[in-house]
Write a protein that holds these residues in place. Structure first.
Motif, short mmCIF file in Angstrom:
data_model
loop_
_atom_site.label_atom_id
_atom_site.label_comp_id
_atom_site.label_asym_id
_atom_site.label_seq_id
_atom_site.Cartn_x
_atom_site.Cartn_y
_atom_site.Cartn_z
N LYS A 15 38.16 -47.67 29.51
CA LYS A 15 38.87 -46.91 28.47
C LYS A 15 38.46 -47.43 27.09
O LYS A 15 39.30 -47.92 26.33
CB LYS A 15 40.38 -47.05 28.66
CG LYS A 15 40.93 -46.48 29.97
CD LYS A 15 40.96 -44.96 29.95
CE LYS A 15 41.68 -44.41 31.17
NZ LYS A 15 41.73 -42.92 31.16
N SER A 16 37.20 -47.27 26.77
CA SER A 16 36.68 -47.83 25.51
C SER A 16 37.39 -47.23 24.29
O SER A 16 37.73 -47.96 23.35
CB SER A 16 35.18 -47.57 25.42
OG SER A 16 34.65 -48.14 24.24
N VAL A 17 37.63 -45.95 24.29
CA VAL A 17 38.25 -45.29 23.14
C VAL A 17 39.70 -45.72 22.98
O VAL A 17 40.21 -45.90 21.88
CB VAL A 17 38.16 -43.75 23.29
CG1 VAL A 17 38.92 -43.05 22.16
CG2 VAL A 17 36.70 -43.31 23.29
N GLN A 18 40.39 -45.92 24.10
CA GLN A 18 41.82 -46.28 24.06
C GLN A 18 42.05 -47.72 23.66
O GLN A 18 43.17 -48.10 23.30
CB GLN A 18 42.46 -46.01 25.43
CG GLN A 18 42.68 -44.55 25.75
CD GLN A 18 41.43 -43.87 26.31
OE1 GLN A 18 40.35 -44.46 26.30
NE2 GLN A 18 41.58 -42.66 26.80
N PHE A 19 41.04 -48.58 23.75
CA PHE A 19 41.19 -49.99 23.40
C PHE A 19 40.16 -50.38 22.34
O PHE A 19 39.28 -51.21 22.59
CB PHE A 19 41.02 -50.87 24.64
CG PHE A 19 42.07 -50.66 25.70
CD1 PHE A 19 43.32 -51.25 25.58
CD2 PHE A 19 41.82 -49.86 26.80
CE1 PHE A 19 44.29 -51.07 26.54
CE2 PHE A 19 42.78 -49.66 27.78
CZ PHE A 19 44.03 -50.26 27.64
N ARG B 225 37.64 -53.55 22.30
CA ARG B 225 36.21 -53.25 22.32
C ARG B 225 35.48 -54.03 21.23
O ARG B 225 34.40 -54.59 21.46
CB ARG B 225 35.99 -51.75 22.13
CG ARG B 225 34.52 -51.33 22.21
CD ARG B 225 34.34 -49.85 21.93
NE ARG B 225 34.67 -49.53 20.55
CZ ARG B 225 35.60 -48.66 20.17
NH1 ARG B 225 36.31 -48.02 21.08
NH2 ARG B 225 35.83 -48.42 18.90
N TYR C 77 30.90 -51.61 23.36
CA TYR C 77 30.89 -51.16 24.76
C TYR C 77 29.77 -51.81 25.56
O TYR C 77 30.00 -52.32 26.67
CB TYR C 77 30.77 -49.64 24.81
CG TYR C 77 30.62 -49.09 26.21
CD1 TYR C 77 31.74 -48.83 26.99
CD2 TYR C 77 29.35 -48.85 26.76
CE1 TYR C 77 31.61 -48.33 28.28
CE2 TYR C 77 29.22 -48.37 28.05
CZ TYR C 77 30.35 -48.11 28.81
OH TYR C 77 30.21 -47.63 30.09
#
Length: 218
Positions: free
Chosen positions: A153-157, A161, A167
């Motif tokens: 969940k790169s966008v959510q964290f 990140r 990423y």
């Protein structure tokens, strides 16, 4: 040589490995096995390096199946790992069994181990090599879970990140963390085979401690 007072069993201790410890230990082992084998299948779908893992040692059969197994293993590891850490801290087991540990002590015990002079007769006593290895495994699994969240969940964290350097860096860290825990498990399993009493203690709980201070060897 003077004994380490933190590694001498107390008459108030339970067995070397109480039931809650054995249960969480084997559940953690199962979770790690699931995550590693399914992770290898996920890796094969988009390799980081010029190799892939043999299909026979992967789990999931295809990318979607491997992801489902991986997430199932992740939740088992996180929930069971938190139970393990909370019980270790609340019972004082972590302080008694895994500390103190120093670079000098680890090197000294490593030299004694290589010379065959370490005593493994009491499963309650962890030498400093064991303490360092167990602490490393705990920290490495935390790193694997956190880097895995970035990969998943790169966008959510976004903050997490950035802490991992992005990423791609998180994916590399996740891979190397996996390799480190596989190396730990291999070494741990080897030592269990070389010292069968430690494996039997983790299966049965081991003998109970002395009932009086007079029964504790100096």
């Amino acid at each position: 040589m003077k004994a380490d007072p933190t590694s001498i069993p107390s008459r108030h201790d339970g067995p070397p490995h109480p039931l809650w410890l054995r249960m969480t230990h084997w559940l953690n082992a199962l979770a790690v096995l699931i995550m590693v084998m399914s992770g290898w299948r996920i890796y094969n779908a988009s390799p980081l390096f010029d190799f892939t893992f043999p299909a026979g040692i992967t789990l999931g059969g295809w990318l979607g199946g491997a992801l489902q197994w991986h997430f199932a293993g992740m939740w088992l590891l996180v929930i069971n790992g938190l139970v393990y850490l909370c019980l270790c801290l609340s019972t004082g087991r972590m302080a008694r069994r895994l500390f103190p540990v120093t670079p000098r002590g680890v090197l000294a015990d490593a030299r004694r181990a290589l010379a065959g002079h370490l005593d493994h007769s009491d499963p309650r006593r962890y030498n400093q090599v064991q303490r360092a290895a167990y602490l490393f495994a705990i920290l490495d699994l935390v790193l694997v879970v956190l880097s895995g969240l970035v990969v998943w969940k790169s966008v959510q964290f976004p903050m997490l990140r950035e802490l991992f350097g992005g990423y791609d860096a998180a994916r590399l860290i996740h891979f190397y963390g996996m390799a480190a825990i596989v190396a730990f498990v291999a070494g741990h399993a080897t030592m269990a085979l070389l010292v069968p009493r430690s494996l039997l203690a983790m299966l049965s709980g081991g003998p109970r401690p002395p009932r009086s201070d007079k029964e504790i060897a100096p």
